[in-house]
Design a protein around this motif. Structure first.
Motif, mmCIF file in Angstrom:
data_model
loop_
_atom_site.group_PDB
_atom_site.id
_atom_site.type_symbol
_atom_site.label_atom_id
_atom_site.label_comp_id
_atom_site.label_asym_id
_atom_site.label_seq_id
_atom_site.Cartn_x
_atom_site.Cartn_y
_atom_site.Cartn_z
ATOM 1 N N UNK C 167 -1.424 -3.993 3.319
ATOM 2 C CA UNK C 167 -2.763 -4.133 2.750
ATOM 3 C C UNK C 167 -3.717 -3.054 3.236
ATOM 4 N N UNK C 168 -3.342 -2.410 4.351
ATOM 5 C CA UNK C 168 -4.216 -1.370 4.888
ATOM 6 C C UNK C 168 -3.384 -0.397 5.726
ATOM 7 N N UNK C 169 -4.027 0.630 6.233
ATOM 8 C CA UNK C 169 -3.319 1.670 6.983
ATOM 9 C C UNK C 169 -2.674 1.079 8.242
ATOM 10 N N UNK C 170 -3.376 0.180 8.871
ATOM 11 C CA UNK C 170 -2.858 -0.459 10.082
ATOM 12 C C UNK C 170 -1.560 -1.218 9.780
ATOM 13 N N UNK C 171 -1.586 -2.026 8.735
ATOM 14 C CA UNK C 171 -0.355 -2.713 8.286
ATOM 15 C C UNK C 171 0.749 -1.699 8.029
ATOM 16 N N UNK C 188 -5.015 -3.063 -4.422
ATOM 17 C CA UNK C 188 -5.157 -1.835 -3.634
ATOM 18 C C UNK C 188 -4.730 -0.591 -4.400
ATOM 19 N N UNK C 191 -7.014 2.026 -3.646
ATOM 20 C CA UNK C 191 -7.383 2.162 -2.229
ATOM 21 C C UNK C 191 -6.835 3.522 -1.805
ATOM 22 N N UNK C 193 -7.353 5.652 0.484
ATOM 23 C CA UNK C 193 -6.955 5.918 1.869
ATOM 24 C C UNK C 193 -5.530 5.433 2.099
ATOM 25 N N UNK D 167 -14.646 3.733 2.540
ATOM 26 C CA UNK D 167 -13.468 3.473 1.710
ATOM 27 C C UNK D 167 -12.365 2.777 2.489
ATOM 28 N N UNK D 168 -12.460 2.832 3.829
ATOM 29 C CA UNK D 168 -11.437 2.188 4.644
ATOM 30 C C UNK D 168 -12.017 1.864 6.021
ATOM 31 N N UNK D 187 -13.719 -0.587 -6.425
ATOM 32 C CA UNK D 187 -12.260 -0.514 -6.293
ATOM 33 C C UNK D 187 -11.765 -1.187 -5.004
ATOM 34 N N UNK D 188 -12.668 -1.379 -4.068
ATOM 35 C CA UNK D 188 -12.300 -2.009 -2.802
ATOM 36 C C UNK D 188 -12.801 -3.441 -2.686
ATOM 37 N N UNK D 190 -11.579 -6.148 -3.396
ATOM 38 C CA UNK D 190 -10.583 -7.057 -2.828
ATOM 39 C C UNK D 190 -9.695 -6.341 -1.809
ATOM 40 N N UNK D 191 -10.261 -5.368 -1.125
ATOM 41 C CA UNK D 191 -9.598 -4.750 0.029
ATOM 42 C C UNK D 191 -9.963 -5.652 1.215
ATOM 43 N N UNK D 193 -8.859 -6.268 4.136
ATOM 44 C CA UNK D 193 -8.947 -5.728 5.489
ATOM 45 C C UNK D 193 -10.326 -5.116 5.717
#
Lengths: 338, 338, 338, 338
Positions: C167-171, C188, C191, C193, D167-168, D187-188, D190-191, D193
């Motif tokens: 879901x993110x960079x950390x994941x 995403x 997303x 990034x 963005x992140x 676009x984020x 539902x991001x 994290x």
């Protein structure tokens, strides 16, 4: 029409397009780009270029139509606004006349009472349906012919001009004599038989935008009418269908000015059907006034909780009164030039 | 109908809902939740509960309609499939008859040639329009009455039953005599006058889904027909309007089985109009067969690049032949029970 | 880019466009039509032409972009299919491998049981989420890092390769080490990034289409990944948001073949998320197989009624088994060349 | 949750629902209608009822969720408006502060010039992106960290508070120190994290509505933030994706008041992104003011034709000046109580 050839298109494939275009009496025009060729296909006369002639030929990456298909409704043909007159009321002359009334005419008393309320509040045209396009055959379908006398009475007693909806040619034939303008509803926007009939009438037509009609399709529907000789057409935005669940439809206010750039016909807004819920009608009506349409159409009922049709979106008399004041003021403000 | 009261709703507000419900002869039923009250409003007879009676009353958070408004088309009323017969062909009996032909009938020769092609490939019904609903008044509008003889000739020479579209009541009156089934197009799905006329006919009706019609609205349109006495109705999915740009419409295959659960009427699929582009028609037709509809409707042309209408989406004869074989096999495969 | 000038555009206005285009080092090209002028603006290098340079200039009727903005993902750049390998499984080589498993990994026992079920039925890759993008913060968010051991165990015991979502960079940083492929979910898709991070990975990426993404936007999202060096990308269609109420999303099967024409990357289909309801998953999965995607992704649960996430759309083991047989057979049938 | 049983549901099937509900510790409640039974399933605590527990059980016709899943953002929990403060500017106190600036910060000079223009015209907060979510990796991606000094300079020289987009999580960590409010883009939305990270911040968050987000999903996204401790959230409507082609998105003005009824958080409108074309921004901005949002966000550029990002929708300084006057006046007018 612009045909974009694939990077790997051969000379022979390009030549083939040119040959076919010339056979059909079109005028092909090659544009050589950095790494691909495009071919503009122009027509020599007024016919639209037939997409099918080229679709599927080898070497083509994409075909982009560039000609708009509407003609008589286009501002290119006629640059000044068309003024549409319903009774004595003008649409298209930089004013915002308001059409108001109940969704359906239910009885003489109800109709007259509402007509007087809306007139007093500043509406200049009365609306009310006799033939109602209802999703369910079990819902109230309108008074039909039996209500014609009510329309006459309202005009006589209040002096308001009358707009009512025709659902088919038979309705149209009847109503043409009694109404001052005839509405074609959203569900009938592409009922081409009805559009052609409207085109032969001398009465002004209010053409609602279909629930999922593009601007192009809406203008083409108007083209069907004007093409038969009737240029007294008012376009009416009433909300489009979207994924949204909190309102019945989504009012598309951006279409008003874009449509007015494309066409010389007046464009009005009906926020009541878009909202579907009374609470949303008022802010949407004010928002509509701010984009300076050529008119508004609003549903009002003397007893919304008793309405036989669309009561949920009808305003109470007092709400309408306040709305009228504000809408008129916002319209003026938005139009100030300094 | 379920009325959900606000957390902060007072006893008096709740009582008021109850009183109104009883006045209207509905049956209210209080459900006390952890922190809010809901009121189920049931009806005592067959009338639909009028939303307007409650909308806007104090203390209400939300109103949720729970009764479906269609009746006669519902599988609750009639649990076994309705079999619709066009000529000798049955729809709804766990088979997938194919209707094929050009978008429009252009000439006797063209129509006959195509009819023979599709028959040979396994189609059992011929389709072809005489009255064409075209977006532009400048596009080919069909041969109209002049084409009636062609329909008769095709049936006589090929033995295929004939389906053609009625755009209005006048068309319907003419075609009823000559066609084996009459199609009501997507743009006319809520042309209620035409639906009522179709309801009085003895001929089977193919009712296309409107471009932005929900399943509920589509079934209600069929209800208009059945309600007038004609239960020979075939529902036809043909793609819905979405934000997508790579195809003309988006074929909604999930609707086929859901519709068949809701109604006893047969449901068929037309992938040609959904795609709008020949390359997409074939995979979509195979995909359609895989959901086991009660039939398919496919556009085929002997010379698609010369077609006067919708040539871009018409299949070449050879494509149709291959498609037929595969579609039939996929339909069987998908229906195997072990 | 094609600039269509108004009929009434003056020579000076046309000249102005030419001057600006040349200033910006573009190559303008005049096309004189019957009654209006168009100007094709070509670029001399690889930069995209900046719309803002022309928008709003006098005399312009419309600006039509004609260059596609994706490059490295385009089939123009690379004409043969890119084969993406997850474990030993190939995507893009004219086969339809199936990825299956639960929405979320809930426990070692649940995951292992399901993995064995799906393997036995013919699935070749196991899917299961540890980090779950849930609409509500109060819904089960996945086991997170605590589930990593389960993934390892499944691979070891079943030999199946593992796909799970970041879901993110950390994941992503965590999962990259443990998973055989990493999924980027629909929410995403833009997303950027996360896309850039995926581009720097050596692991294959499954890029789901956003719920309201056009084909162009989806391919541009893939371009973000490939642009950073990773060409191991699988595109996954999973339904788009429409006005429809009878299914969660509308599966857009027309996109599969169109996407495969545009890009060399493999395209697979996830019918489970599109449907949202188990009853619709099976027909949609068979329909998906009929359009010959490069793979399928299906949700299966050993006890759907107890699932902590998306149980409503998960198949029962037996349903999956039957589905697998039919889907494989339909895929083969649809691909036959005679 | 309301479970509507089929007409033909047996007593045993009904009993089965009751048993399962009680097993799960829910509170079932039978409602006997004229010809079918419904079962209201209430929860005893704060957990949401798990749909999967019932879905697919025999005899069920339909399941209707009735509980809203947002809690802390709900006006039921907190009835008075939450005031969100960015710098010294209050949102939510019956005023309409305006946030303005370029899409992207391109240089110190450009940013400062625009900041002074918008300040002079009455804007109270400056917006400008350093990290830009662009559809294409080849488009200008923003100055990134290098632009931080510019933000500081603008605040120092103009006194305007600064809003910029993260963005992140990495962006967020950097910007949190420098910006007065942080925007989370459409676009984020539902991001999750990023939302959780925002929830741990002390800085106010502007949460844009996703392009295809329902009101419910938007509020749930805000719930993710508030749930982690940050209640300084401003919701920003910016247009939804529809089938429409004449504007980039369709501005959904009906959502403003509906959202404000549902939540205590302020709701503002960004007409620039909805329109995508300068000509449409002005009327849509005035329309927005008429629905009385808690603020406006407008893109302005000193040289729109030279803008590196979204120049086509940026207003010229003079247009913005006129707009500000009218928008403020319309806002006041729309709010008058008599």
């Amino acid at each position: 029409m612009l045909i974009i050839m694939k990077k790997i298109a051969t000379k022979k494939q390009i030549q083939n397009i040119i040959i076919i275009a010339e056979e059909k009496n079109y005028k092909p025009h090659i544009i050589s780009g950095k790494d691909k060729v495009s071919i503009a296909i122009l027509n020599n006369n007024n016919e639209i270029i037939n997409l099918s002639n080229f679709l599927g030929l080898d070497g083509i990456e994409e075909i982009i139509p560039i000609t708009k298909s509407y003609k008589l409704v286009s501002r290119e043909i006629k640059q000044d606004n068309t003024i549409v007159k319903i009774g004595n009321v003008c649409f298209g002359d930089n004013s915002m006349p308001v059409i108001a009334g109940p969704c359906a005419i239910e009885s003489k008393q109800q109709a007259l009472e509402i007509a007087e309320i809306v007139k007093k509040a500043g509406a200049v045209i009365f609306r009310g349906g006799l033939f109602k396009p209802r999703s369910s055959p079990y819902s109230f379908q309108g008074l039909g012919k039996n209500g014609l006398k009510i329309l006459i009475k309202i005009r006589k007693e209040t002096g308001l001009a009358i707009v009512t909806e025709a659902m088919d040619i038979e309705n149209f034939n009847i109503l043409e004599e009694y109404a001052d303008a005839i509405q074609i509803g959203a569900r009938n926007m592409q009922n081409f038989s009805l559009l052609k009939r409207a085109g032969k009438s001398l009465k002004p037509i209010i053409l609602k935008r279909g629930m999922c009609a593009t601007l192009q399709e809406w203008l083409m529907a108007a083209e069907y009418i004007i093409n038969k000789g009737n240029n007294q057409i008012i376009l009416c935005e009433r909300g489009i269908r979207t994924f949204v669940k909190h309102s019945r439809n989504t009012l598309d206010l951006s279409v008003v000015n874009t449509a007015k750039q494309e066409t010389h016909l007046p464009v009005i807004v009906d926020p009541s059907h878009a909202a579907g819920i009374r609470d949303q009608v008022i802010p949407l009506a004010l928002a509509s006034a701010a984009v300076r349409p050529d008119g508004l159409m609003i549903e009002v009922h003397n007893k919304p909780n008793e309405a036989l049709s669309d009561g949920a979106q009808s305003l109470f008399p007092n709400q309408f009164k306040t709305l009228m004041k504000k809408a008129k003021a916002i319209y003026s403000l938005a139009g100030k030039t300094n």
